[in-house]
Design a protein around this motif. Sequence first.
Motif, PDB file in Angstrom:
ATOM      1  N   PHE A   1       3.133  25.386  91.333  1.00 23.92           N
ATOM      2  CA  PHE A   1       2.527  26.585  91.252  1.00 23.92           C
ATOM      3  C   PHE A   1       2.895  27.572  90.115  1.00 23.92           C
ATOM      4  O   PHE A   1       1.993  28.436  89.703  1.00 23.92           O
ATOM      5  CB  PHE A   1       2.704  27.455  92.097  1.00 23.92           C
ATOM      6  CG  PHE A   1       1.254  26.875  93.538  1.00 23.92           C
ATOM      7  CD1 PHE A   1      -0.071  27.500  92.829  1.00 23.92           C
ATOM      8  CD2 PHE A   1       2.191  26.274  94.875  1.00 23.92           C
ATOM      9  CE1 PHE A   1      -1.166  26.842  93.943  1.00 23.92           C
ATOM     10  CE2 PHE A   1       0.516  26.082  95.406  1.00 23.92           C
ATOM     11  CZ  PHE A   1      -0.291  26.163  95.365  1.00 23.92           C
ATOM     12  N   ASP A   2       4.101  27.435  90.261  1.00 29.33           N
ATOM     13  CA  ASP A   2       4.740  28.967  89.022  1.00 29.33           C
ATOM     14  C   ASP A   2       4.535  27.865  87.553  1.00 29.33           C
ATOM     15  O   ASP A   2       4.156  28.661  86.620  1.00 29.33           O
ATOM     16  CB  ASP A   2       6.622  28.258  89.161  1.00 29.33           C
ATOM     17  CG  ASP A   2       7.326  29.002  90.975  1.00 29.33           C
ATOM     18  OD1 ASP A   2       6.083  29.198  91.232  1.00 29.33           O
ATOM     19  OD2 ASP A   2       8.207  28.343  90.962  1.00 29.33           O
TER      20      ASP A   2
ATOM     21  N   CYS B   1       2.290  28.799  82.858  1.00 30.57           N
ATOM     22  CA  CYS B   1       1.327  28.732  81.274  1.00 30.57           C
ATOM     23  C   CYS B   1       0.655  29.314  80.989  1.00 30.57           C
ATOM     24  O   CYS B   1      -0.317  29.876  80.265  1.00 30.57           O
ATOM     25  CB  CYS B   1       0.658  27.014  81.909  1.00 30.57           C
ATOM     26  SG  CYS B   1       2.356  26.062  81.801  1.00 30.57           S
ATOM     27  N   LEU B   2       0.092  29.831  82.304  1.00 32.88           N
ATOM     28  CA  LEU B   2      -1.500  30.652  82.289  1.00 32.88           C
ATOM     29  C   LEU B   2      -1.157  32.443  81.698  1.00 32.88           C
ATOM     30  O   LEU B   2      -2.149  32.723  80.979  1.00 32.88           O
ATOM     31  CB  LEU B   2      -2.175  31.265  83.706  1.00 32.88           C
ATOM     32  CG  LEU B   2      -2.570  30.072  84.832  1.00 32.88           C
ATOM     33  CD1 LEU B   2      -3.462  30.288  85.960  1.00 32.88           C
ATOM     34  CD2 LEU B   2      -3.987  29.505  83.383  1.00 32.88           C
TER      35      LEU B   2
ATOM     36  N   LEU C   1      13.576  31.492  87.496  1.00 33.56           N
ATOM     37  CA  LEU C   1      13.581  32.596  88.065  1.00 33.56           C
ATOM     38  C   LEU C   1      12.609  32.760  89.790  1.00 33.56           C
ATOM     39  O   LEU C   1      13.344  33.093  90.369  1.00 33.56           O
ATOM     40  CB  LEU C   1      12.678  33.949  87.533  1.00 33.56           C
ATOM     41  CG  LEU C   1      13.872  34.238  86.591  1.00 33.56           C
ATOM     42  CD1 LEU C   1      13.112  35.554  85.012  1.00 33.56           C
ATOM     43  CD2 LEU C   1      14.997  34.999  86.521  1.00 33.56           C
ATOM     44  N   SER C   2      11.678  31.819  89.216  1.00 33.63           N
ATOM     45  CA  SER C   2      10.763  31.533  90.553  1.00 33.63           C
ATOM     46  C   SER C   2      10.906  30.983  91.809  1.00 33.63           C
ATOM     47  O   SER C   2      11.272  30.908  92.989  1.00 33.63           O
ATOM     48  CB  SER C   2       9.282  31.318  90.143  1.00 33.63           C
ATOM     49  OG  SER C   2       8.568  31.988  89.213  1.00 33.63           O
TER      50      SER C   2
ATOM     51  N   GLU D   1       4.135  29.787 103.310  1.00 32.03           N
ATOM     52  CA  GLU D   1       4.610  30.756 102.149  1.00 32.03           C
ATOM     53  C   GLU D   1       5.057  30.370 100.564  1.00 32.03           C
ATOM     54  O   GLU D   1       5.329  30.594  99.856  1.00 32.03           O
ATOM     55  CB  GLU D   1       5.320  31.581 102.496  1.00 32.03           C
ATOM     56  CG  GLU D   1       3.864  32.111 103.534  1.00 32.03           C
ATOM     57  CD  GLU D   1       2.399  32.551 102.890  1.00 32.03           C
ATOM     58  OE1 GLU D   1       2.070  32.835 101.698  1.00 32.03           O
ATOM     59  OE2 GLU D   1       0.880  31.906 102.852  1.00 32.03           O
ATOM     60  N   LEU D   2       6.452  29.123 101.848  1.00 33.19           N
ATOM     61  CA  LEU D   2       7.690  28.731 100.499  1.00 33.19           C
ATOM     62  C   LEU D   2       6.751  27.953  99.577  1.00 33.19           C
ATOM     63  O   LEU D   2       7.391  28.069  97.827  1.00 33.19           O
ATOM     64  CB  LEU D   2       8.475  28.404 100.642  1.00 33.19           C
ATOM     65  CG  LEU D   2       9.482  29.265 101.766  1.00 33.19           C
ATOM     66  CD1 LEU D   2      10.690  28.550 102.409  1.00 33.19           C
ATOM     67  CD2 LEU D   2      10.263  30.008 100.855  1.00 33.19           C
ATOM     68  N   GLY D   3       5.814  27.265  99.840  1.00 30.03           N
ATOM     69  CA  GLY D   3       5.764  26.366  98.752  1.00 30.03           C
ATOM     70  C   GLY D   3       4.414  27.058  97.620  1.00 30.03           C
ATOM     71  O   GLY D   3       3.471  26.766  97.346  1.00 30.03           O
ATOM     72  N   LYS D   4       4.473  28.292  97.785  1.00 39.44           N
ATOM     73  CA  LYS D   4       3.238  29.111  96.740  1.00 39.44           C
ATOM     74  C   LYS D   4       3.984  29.873  96.026  1.00 39.44           C
ATOM     75  O   LYS D   4       4.822  30.178  96.254  1.00 39.44           O
ATOM     76  CB  LYS D   4       2.656  30.126  98.178  1.00 39.44           C
ATOM     77  CG  LYS D   4       1.270  29.077  98.904  1.00 39.44           C
ATOM     78  CD  LYS D   4       0.876  30.604 100.057  1.00 39.44           C
ATOM     79  CE  LYS D   4       0.117  29.407 100.587  1.00 39.44           C
ATOM     80  NZ  LYS D   4      -0.503  30.192 102.527  1.00 39.44           N
TER      81      LYS D   4
END
Length: 650
Positions: free
Chosen positions: A55-56, A61-62, A22-23, A211-214
Amino acid sequence: MKKLFNGRFSTLYSVLSLYVFLSFIIRIVLMIWSLKDLDFNLLHILRAFFTGFVFDFTIGCLFLSLYIIYVLVLPKRWVGSLFDKCFTYFYLTLIFIIIYFSLLAEIPFWDEFGVRFNFIAVDYLIYTYEVIENINQSYPLPLIGAVLVGLIILTFVSFKKVNVFKKTFSDKSSFRTRFLYAFPVLAIAVFLGFLMKNKIADFSNNSVVNELGKNGAFSFVAAFRSNELDYETFYPKLPEKEAYSIVKKNLLQENQKYTTSKYDDISRFTLGNQEQKPNIILIAIESFSADFLTEFGNKDHITPNYDQLSKESVFFTNLYATGTRTVRGMEALTLSVPPTPGNSIVRRPDNENLFSVSSIVQSKNYHPYFIYGGDGYFDNMNTFFGGQGFDIVDRDRGNPLPDNIKTQRFSITDQEVSFENAWGICDEDLYKQSIKYADKSTKDNKPFFQFVMTTSNHKPYTFPAGKIDLPQGDRNAAVKYTDYALGKFIEAAKTKPWFKNTVFVIVADHCASSAGKWEINIHNHHIPAIIYNLPHQQERIDRLTSQIDLMPTLFGYLGWSYTTSLYGKDINQTKQGDERAFLGNYRTLGMLKGNVFTQIDDRKVVKQFSVSSDRSLSEIKTKNNTDISQTISYYQTASVRFKNGKMKAK
């Protein structure tokens, strides 16, 4: 791989896979949304998507770390029990609420700000009344709630259909086996949680790619953890004496001299001529971009009153806001200081009794008022303005002033309100408060200085019915109503005996949008400003001007002699070629001078760009070291002076 989805951990890995998928979809949506600002560099885009995947996976996992521990330590004899099912379903429901809400919320946030969740989203957690009411008035909450519930139910049904839960509640593997599945995920979560920083995604000059990479949730947590940025720790520096030497050389106007020889004292005496002391009403208009005016090419004719006033005023056509939020505009107009990194000074602790515009007008025996149509508790406004000696006029929803604020507070009563939305009363009602307290000061035979902060030009863009010919809920309509209310205010003020001796400074706090291709989009800082009703002929000021220069320029027109520690300058006393404007966005800071924009950030990276006529940027490889030193010196000294208490009024 199949074993991961066929045992006790099938639910865990299914949820993690769903979140990562979904991310990825949200990342595609955001990229398509911002195609016009995207840098079509395939390698950069691929790198952004890979970084985003990491990042996703990390935040996924967190999210699931507590459930991983639960599955690991729960005795196998309890697997499939009522307790096991209740805990699993309850935990997953919470996780799905967080996942779906955060992913859906990213879309309107991106639409408004052009970035992932940042410090603005963190700030919104504090001011729940305004935020919840704004969401309620801007979006169909029942529909959003129904969609959220529907997505959660659909996910549970889908998981059940493919036997995810059956496998989870039937596999009674040993602790050793469970440990082999759980430990790698926990270890990766902890390792990446410490390793991954949002700065890793900031590898290009294109803001959209970065920002896309976050990841939105990760960015939110990162902003929460770093809501303050210490300049000396994170930004490029000069030796202290060198920094002050450069600043003092650039600050000094032709009609000024320094009051001491101390290297770190920027106090100057300004020599005026034929001093005048009219009343001053400073109106900061919410989100009022220069693009809305006919002067700058707008064809919708939504600002007829401001357009007309600009022809009768000192009109600043090349003026730039320091930031992209109201508190930055307030900071620039009252403290006349470059936008130091992190939170605006308006929102920081220990910000009372600073040398400000209020210090100067109070030395001339003016009575300062801060007039706001919402509750000034929002964004710490009341504490800040009260701390600078302003009396407060606001909606007062029950949030008291701190004990150390000794100024008076006057509440706007329900009987004085004809229309109100999440952010405050409509501009017409607000201007009636301005007139009310102008009348009061005149009766007391006291010159007044008012800082009036409007709110009507803010989402949900609602206002009293029957005032203009555009429907509510639209930005253009809100702008037109804002302009309509301003026109009515000037008409009403003209009937008052104090009008002839009152000057109106009418300026935007910031632009309507900050989104764009670059880290700082210069075009989205361009705002209009006028000084109306001066005993001075109409004038256009086309020279580059910073928002921090507006009030010192007014004092110049009034011929005031005064001592100042402000960073702003009277544009009419500034040498040709010395004009500059300061622009920032929390982490990234810059100075525009001529056609060169110098940018510094919290990675100690310095970049320079050539600025074209349409305010687009192209990076310069051969740097102008003089501009770099000047940029660093302004931001370094301003940050250190606030931190060390040197901004305090003496």
